[in-house]
Scaffold this motif. Sequence first.
Motif, PDB file in Angstrom:
ATOM      1  N   GLU A 126      80.537  84.659 -30.691  1.00  0.00           N
ATOM      2  CA  GLU A 126      79.130  84.455 -30.340  1.00  0.00           C
ATOM      3  C   GLU A 126      78.411  83.658 -31.422  1.00  0.00           C
ATOM      4  O   GLU A 126      77.611  82.764 -31.116  1.00  0.00           O
ATOM      5  CB  GLU A 126      78.445  85.803 -30.109  1.00  0.00           C
ATOM      6  CG  GLU A 126      77.011  85.675 -29.635  1.00  0.00           C
ATOM      7  CD  GLU A 126      76.860  84.888 -28.332  1.00  0.00           C
ATOM      8  OE1 GLU A 126      75.814  84.218 -28.179  1.00  0.00           O
ATOM      9  OE2 GLU A 126      77.780  84.927 -27.484  1.00  0.00           O
ATOM     10  N   GLU A 127      78.683  83.949 -32.683  1.00  0.00           N
ATOM     11  CA  GLU A 127      78.085  83.183 -33.785  1.00  0.00           C
ATOM     12  C   GLU A 127      78.475  81.722 -33.688  1.00  0.00           C
ATOM     13  O   GLU A 127      77.654  80.839 -33.854  1.00  0.00           O
ATOM     14  CB  GLU A 127      78.570  83.733 -35.131  1.00  0.00           C
ATOM     15  CG  GLU A 127      77.739  84.805 -35.708  1.00  0.00           C
ATOM     16  CD  GLU A 127      78.235  85.224 -37.102  1.00  0.00           C
ATOM     17  OE1 GLU A 127      78.965  84.438 -37.765  1.00  0.00           O
ATOM     18  OE2 GLU A 127      77.906  86.335 -37.518  1.00  0.00           O
ATOM     19  N   ARG A 129      79.440  80.078 -31.011  1.00  0.00           N
ATOM     20  CA  ARG A 129      78.793  79.493 -29.829  1.00  0.00           C
ATOM     21  C   ARG A 129      77.355  79.100 -30.138  1.00  0.00           C
ATOM     22  O   ARG A 129      76.878  78.059 -29.691  1.00  0.00           O
ATOM     23  CB  ARG A 129      78.804  80.493 -28.677  1.00  0.00           C
ATOM     24  CG  ARG A 129      79.827  80.188 -27.641  1.00  0.00           C
ATOM     25  CD  ARG A 129      79.649  81.039 -26.393  1.00  0.00           C
ATOM     26  NE  ARG A 129      80.952  81.654 -26.141  1.00  0.00           N
ATOM     27  CZ  ARG A 129      81.285  82.900 -26.314  1.00  0.00           C
ATOM     28  NH1 ARG A 129      80.394  83.767 -26.710  1.00  0.00           N
ATOM     29  NH2 ARG A 129      82.487  83.331 -26.096  1.00  0.00           N
ATOM     30  N   GLN A 130      76.664  79.941 -30.886  1.00  0.00           N
ATOM     31  CA  GLN A 130      75.261  79.667 -31.188  1.00  0.00           C
ATOM     32  C   GLN A 130      75.105  78.488 -32.151  1.00  0.00           C
ATOM     33  O   GLN A 130      74.097  77.802 -32.124  1.00  0.00           O
ATOM     34  CB  GLN A 130      74.600  80.919 -31.767  1.00  0.00           C
ATOM     35  CG  GLN A 130      74.401  82.004 -30.745  1.00  0.00           C
ATOM     36  CD  GLN A 130      73.799  83.256 -31.326  1.00  0.00           C
ATOM     37  OE1 GLN A 130      73.535  83.345 -32.526  1.00  0.00           O
ATOM     38  NE2 GLN A 130      73.592  84.265 -30.481  1.00  0.00           N
TER      39      GLN A 130
END
Length: 132
Positions: A126-127, A129-130
Amino acid sequence: MNRTPQALTTTSRREQPHPTSAHPAGQSAEAADSLGQRLDDEDYPAYSMGRAAEILGVTPAFLRSLGAAKLIEPLRSEGGHRRFSRYQLRLAARARELADAGTPLEAACRIIILEDQLAEALRINEELRQRH
């Protein structure tokens, strides 16, 4: 950092320190900020063996068995006493849940390690992706 279940090399999930508005007499702002960081740090070994066992409703022997199974590795105080963090207490609580449901302790520890690794991998994904 003393997060035994983590097979992935990552940084701690520590949050930014919370500023404190009042400092005890004679305590510098830097010392108070350091105290605030420790209190907010889920990896800080704040709980003694007896207190950890009381919080979880288990025996000290159960906590020692989790150490033997390599699920948690408590820090040792200067006097050699085991000290547990909030993170370790959460792992121990999950182990107790599984053991109470009839899962053998070794299997419960392996399940928890895998769950922890998956959660960390998802967090890293998720990190990433952000960032992109």
